[in-house]
Scaffold this active site. Structure first.
Site, mmCIF file in Angstrom:
data_model
loop_
_atom_site.group_PDB
_atom_site.id
_atom_site.type_symbol
_atom_site.label_atom_id
_atom_site.label_comp_id
_atom_site.label_asym_id
_atom_site.label_seq_id
_atom_site.Cartn_x
_atom_site.Cartn_y
_atom_site.Cartn_z
ATOM 1 N N HIS A 221 0.742 -1.145 -0.087
ATOM 2 C CA HIS A 221 0.072 -0.127 -0.033
ATOM 3 C C HIS A 221 0.763 1.262 -0.034
ATOM 4 O O HIS A 221 0.738 2.085 -0.900
ATOM 5 C CB HIS A 221 -0.862 -0.026 1.166
ATOM 6 C CG HIS A 221 -1.609 1.304 1.505
ATOM 7 N ND1 HIS A 221 -2.962 1.238 1.254
ATOM 8 C CD2 HIS A 221 -1.273 2.532 1.587
ATOM 9 C CE1 HIS A 221 -3.366 2.535 1.752
ATOM 10 N NE2 HIS A 221 -2.646 3.209 1.974
ATOM 11 N N GLU A 222 2.013 1.214 0.937
ATOM 12 C CA GLU A 222 2.714 2.760 1.121
ATOM 13 C C GLU A 222 3.536 2.634 -0.370
ATOM 14 O O GLU A 222 3.771 3.589 -0.635
ATOM 15 C CB GLU A 222 3.560 2.303 2.285
ATOM 16 C CG GLU A 222 2.971 2.457 3.627
ATOM 17 C CD GLU A 222 2.231 3.554 3.731
ATOM 18 O OE1 GLU A 222 2.631 4.706 3.214
ATOM 19 O OE2 GLU A 222 1.302 3.726 4.212
ATOM 20 N N HIS B 227 1.783 4.428 -3.008
ATOM 21 C CA HIS B 227 1.836 5.820 -2.930
ATOM 22 C C HIS B 227 3.152 6.259 -3.430
ATOM 23 O O HIS B 227 3.238 7.316 -4.044
ATOM 24 C CB HIS B 227 1.898 6.603 -1.101
ATOM 25 C CG HIS B 227 0.641 6.153 -0.731
ATOM 26 N ND1 HIS B 227 -0.791 6.929 -1.232
ATOM 27 C CD2 HIS B 227 -0.128 5.481 0.577
ATOM 28 C CE1 HIS B 227 -1.701 6.617 -0.395
ATOM 29 N NE2 HIS B 227 -1.185 5.804 0.699
ATOM 30 N N ASP C 285 -5.453 8.651 3.887
ATOM 31 C CA ASP C 285 -5.320 9.014 2.453
ATOM 32 C C ASP C 285 -6.452 9.827 2.153
ATOM 33 O O ASP C 285 -6.618 10.504 1.289
ATOM 34 C CB ASP C 285 -5.187 7.995 1.807
ATOM 35 C CG ASP C 285 -3.888 7.072 1.988
ATOM 36 O OD1 ASP C 285 -3.090 7.639 2.447
ATOM 37 O OD2 ASP C 285 -4.091 5.730 1.824
HETATM 38 ZN ZN LIG Z 1 -2.199 5.064 2.431
#
Ligand SMILES: [Zn+2]
Length: 365
Positions: free
Chosen positions: A69-70, A73, A168
């Site tokens: 997930h990170e 980004h 987010d």
């Molecule tokens: Zn996030």
């Protein structure tokens, strides 16, 4: 603690993380419930050894999903030329440390969206894969594993899409507001929505005795104010360079000076720290805190060179003041030597930054 690299970005673990991995393994090994007709949780798997192996593997894979997930980004950030220093996995998820979050709504939209999108794709993928695994054998541990991972990834996506900082969803909301109003105003509006959610969660948490919800409410409430403050600070420092706020009249001391003389000098000049220079080269920095570590009766014999801090965080005169601020926040140091082509040209302190913020924003923080 660094565990590896992905896309050239160091992935670090916070120590709380290990506790949480064990906690999650325990939590999922001790319950099992049907969810949409499928078993969720490993509590029903026999024998216990197999149950624990699945549970532990699940906890580790779940955090790999958080790391992905990170990285989602980070991937978008990297593609837009933003440097990512590291990704740290904490107990509640991950944090990517990047040089400066862009004040570009379109980029922020894409960046904020990438993480939850990855979680969503992983979630759907796991849910779909759990179907064939369930056909092999109903409630096969593998089917339970995939189903549980799928649900957790979808929850991770939903949680991160909450329209509140520091999630987010808060950034998405701000970016959306920012396409139609100034950035500070957009941040305030997004923070306002976040606070409303925090209050809602707080009330729901109180009435249902749900401590996790209360924790989230608290977390989101603090997050809203932090984001407002950070944005206001970085906007008021906009366009200000280190050279505009540093003190260029730097008094330096030699490493051979005794602490007694240093103490007298500090008292006379009312400075709390001095760069230590030998033969024109910067060797370290000595502060009041370094001085205070040595007992008064020893200050006549101990020299500055023995107590100074050698690890230096340096900054250039042409760098943004906000970069100095960020460096101080990350390292905990209160003053940075300003170096130009290997020469010490000034020193910038936290007080200099605070003054700059106050002067340009016209109010106190
Ligand atoms: Zn996030």
């Amino acid at each position: 603690m660094q565990i590896g690299k992905a896309m050239g970005i160091p992935i670090r673990l916070h120590w709380t993380f290990l506790v949480v991995i064990l906690y999650i393994a325990w939590a999922f090994a001790t319950f099992s419930e049907p969810l949409f007709g499928r078993i969720y949780g490993f509590g029903g798997i026999e024998p216990a050894s197999v149950r624990w192996i699945y549970s532990l593997a699940f906890a580790v894979i779940l955090f790999i999903c958080v790391a992905l997930h990170e990285l989602g980004h980070s991937y978008i950030a990297r593609k837009s030329g933003i440097e990512i220093r590291s990704i740290t996995l904490y107990f509640f998820g991950g944090v990517a440390s990047m040089e400066e979050i862009p004040r570009n709504p379109r980029l922020e939209l894409r960046m904020a969206f990438a993480g939850p999108a990855i979680s969503g794709v992983l979630g759907v993928l796991c849910v779909l894969l759990s179907q064939p695994a369930a056909i092999i054998q109903d409630n096969h541990p593998l089917a339970i594993m995939l189903w549980t991972l799928g649900i957790m990834n979808l929850l991770l996506m939903a949680f991160n899409l909450l329209p509140a900082f520091p999630m987010d969803g808060g950034r998405l909301l701000r970016a959306w507001f920012a396409t139609r109003m100034p950035y500070v105003k957009a941040t305030q509006s997004a923070a306002e929505v976040g606070r409303m959610f925090a209050i809602l969660f707080g009330i729901l948490g109180l009435f249902s005795f749900n401590f996790i919800m209360l924790f989230v409410a608290f977390f989101v409430y603090i997050g809203a104010s932090e984001e407002e403050k950070a944005t206001a600070i970085s906007i008021s420092l906009e366009g200000i360079k280190v050279k505009n706020i540093m003190s260029s009249d730097v008094h330096t001391v030699p490493g051979s000076m005794t602490l007694r003389s240093l103490q007298d000098l500090m008292f006379r000049e009312k400075h709390r720290g001095y760069p230590v220079v030998e033969d024109g080269a910067l060797q370290g920095i000595v502060t009041l805190a370094d001085l205070q570590k040595i007992a008064d009766e020893k200050r006549d014999s101990v020299e500055v060179g023995a107590v100074m801090t050698r690890k230096l965080y340096l900054i250039g005169p042409e760098q943004e003041a906000s970069a100095a601020m960020k460096m101080m926040n990350e390292t905990g140091v209160r003053r940075l030597p300003v170096m130009d082509a290997g020469r010490l040209v000034g020193i910038v302190s936290r007080e200099d930054l605070v003054r700059a913020i106050e002067l340009s924003s016209g109010r106190n923080f």
